[in-house]
Design a protein around this motif. Structure first.
Motif, PDB file in Angstrom:
ATOM      1  N   UNK A 149      35.685 106.248  74.165  1.00  0.00           N
ATOM      2  CA  UNK A 149      34.626 105.969  73.203  1.00  0.00           C
ATOM      3  C   UNK A 149      34.488 104.455  73.064  1.00  0.00           C
ATOM      4  N   UNK A 150      33.615 103.884  73.854  1.00  0.00           N
ATOM      5  CA  UNK A 150      33.467 102.431  73.859  1.00  0.00           C
ATOM      6  C   UNK A 150      32.639 101.955  72.673  1.00  0.00           C
ATOM      7  N   UNK A 151      32.829 100.717  72.363  1.00  0.00           N
ATOM      8  CA  UNK A 151      32.041 100.051  71.322  1.00  0.00           C
ATOM      9  C   UNK A 151      30.551 100.157  71.643  1.00  0.00           C
ATOM     10  N   UNK A 152      30.195  99.995  72.914  1.00  0.00           N
ATOM     11  CA  UNK A 152      28.793 100.048  73.331  1.00  0.00           C
ATOM     12  C   UNK A 152      28.194 101.434  73.092  1.00  0.00           C
ATOM     13  N   UNK A 153      28.955 102.484  73.381  1.00  0.00           N
ATOM     14  CA  UNK A 153      28.462 103.847  73.138  1.00  0.00           C
ATOM     15  C   UNK A 153      28.226 104.080  71.650  1.00  0.00           C
ATOM     16  N   UNK A 154      29.133 103.596  70.839  1.00  0.00           N
ATOM     17  CA  UNK A 154      28.987 103.747  69.387  1.00  0.00           C
ATOM     18  C   UNK A 154      27.752 102.990  68.906  1.00  0.00           C
ATOM     19  N   UNK A 181      20.437 106.707  65.767  1.00  0.00           N
ATOM     20  CA  UNK A 181      20.488 107.504  64.545  1.00  0.00           C
ATOM     21  C   UNK A 181      19.922 106.750  63.340  1.00  0.00           C
ATOM     22  N   UNK A 182      20.234 105.456  63.232  1.00  0.00           N
ATOM     23  CA  UNK A 182      19.707 104.667  62.116  1.00  0.00           C
ATOM     24  C   UNK A 182      18.185 104.628  62.153  1.00  0.00           C
ATOM     25  N   UNK A 183      17.609 104.493  63.340  1.00  0.00           N
ATOM     26  CA  UNK A 183      16.155 104.411  63.448  1.00  0.00           C
ATOM     27  C   UNK A 183      15.504 105.766  63.217  1.00  0.00           C
ATOM     28  N   UNK A 184      16.058 106.811  63.814  1.00  0.00           N
ATOM     29  CA  UNK A 184      15.405 108.115  63.731  1.00  0.00           C
ATOM     30  C   UNK A 184      15.632 108.826  62.409  1.00  0.00           C
ATOM     31  N   UNK A 207      30.134 112.862  65.069  1.00  0.00           N
ATOM     32  CA  UNK A 207      29.696 114.183  65.529  1.00  0.00           C
ATOM     33  C   UNK A 207      28.658 114.073  66.638  1.00  0.00           C
ATOM     34  N   UNK A 208      27.736 113.155  66.487  1.00  0.00           N
ATOM     35  CA  UNK A 208      26.711 112.942  67.510  1.00  0.00           C
ATOM     36  C   UNK A 208      27.347 112.586  68.862  1.00  0.00           C
ATOM     37  N   UNK A 244      35.703 112.655  66.382  1.00  0.00           N
ATOM     38  CA  UNK A 244      35.908 112.631  64.934  1.00  0.00           C
ATOM     39  C   UNK A 244      35.495 111.261  64.415  1.00  0.00           C
ATOM     40  N   UNK A 245      35.096 111.224  63.141  1.00  0.00           N
ATOM     41  CA  UNK A 245      34.684 109.937  62.583  1.00  0.00           C
ATOM     42  C   UNK A 245      35.838 108.951  62.552  1.00  0.00           C
TER      43      UNK A 245
END
Length: 193
Positions: free
Chosen positions: A10-15, A22-25, A38-39, A43-44
């Motif tokens: 889980x890279x920083x870039x993927x996050x 998600x913020x925009x949509x 979850x997206x 886990x968070x």
């Protein structure tokens, strides 16, 4: 050992990319670290290896996007004058290209209405505008323009480009889709110089 495995997967870039989308949509307030996790299928808690809180994650997105736009502006600034395009025309075209080809980023950077989020964007907007305005002013001659025009023309150009992007961004068209309209708009604007 488990932390290293999570960091590799889980890279920083993927996050950043998932959170930006998600913020925009869905809006900043509707998204939590849990929903971002979850997206992504994690886990968070795994997000906290990279970001302490949602606000830090948002700020990282904003900084990355403004840094990229300023990099594009500096590239134009550092280019020698050439051919049919002036530096100002190239600057305006690059600004439009960035806005249209990076619609989600542009909306976060310049079109958010949330007061909390604006506090993260205002300083970066000012930094970006200052660089933009300095490039415009370098092409203006004091003998041809009043002191007032040296201040108002860069702002007018910036706002006009922002309006152009805002108008077309609604339809999610890319730069290449409307390149003739971009060129016509930029040529019209640059007649004041």
């Amino acid at each position: 050992m488990a932390r290293r495995a999570v960091e590799q997967e889980l890279s920083r870039e993927r996050i950043l990319e998932a959170a930006r989308h998600l913020f925009v949509t869905k809006g900043y307030r509707a998204i939590s670290m849990r929903s971002i996790g979850q997206h992504l299928g994690y886990s968070h808690g795994s997000l906290y290896y990279h970001f302490k809180e949602k606000a830090e994650l948002f700020y990282a997105i904003v900084m990355e996007d403004f840094d990229h736009l300023c990099f594009l502006f500096r590239e134009v600034k550092d280019q020698p004058e050439h051919g049919e395009w002036s530096k100002v025309e190239l600057l305006l075209i690059e600004f439009i290209r960035f806005g249209l080809d990076n619609a989600h980023q542009y909306e976060i950077m310049f079109m958010t209405r949330d007061e909390e989020l604006l506090s993260y964007c205002r300083a970066e907007q000012a930094r970006c505008f200052d660089l933009f305005a300095s490039i415009i002013r370098q092409s203006m001659t004091a003998s041809d323009h009043t002191r007032e025009e040296m201040n108002t023309i860069p702002l007018s150009l910036f706002l006009s480009i922002h309006g152009f992007i805002s108008y077309y961004i609604q339809d999610r068209v890319g730069y290449d889709d409307i390149k003739p309209a971009v060129v016509a708009h930029v040529k019209t604007l640059c007649r004041v110089l």
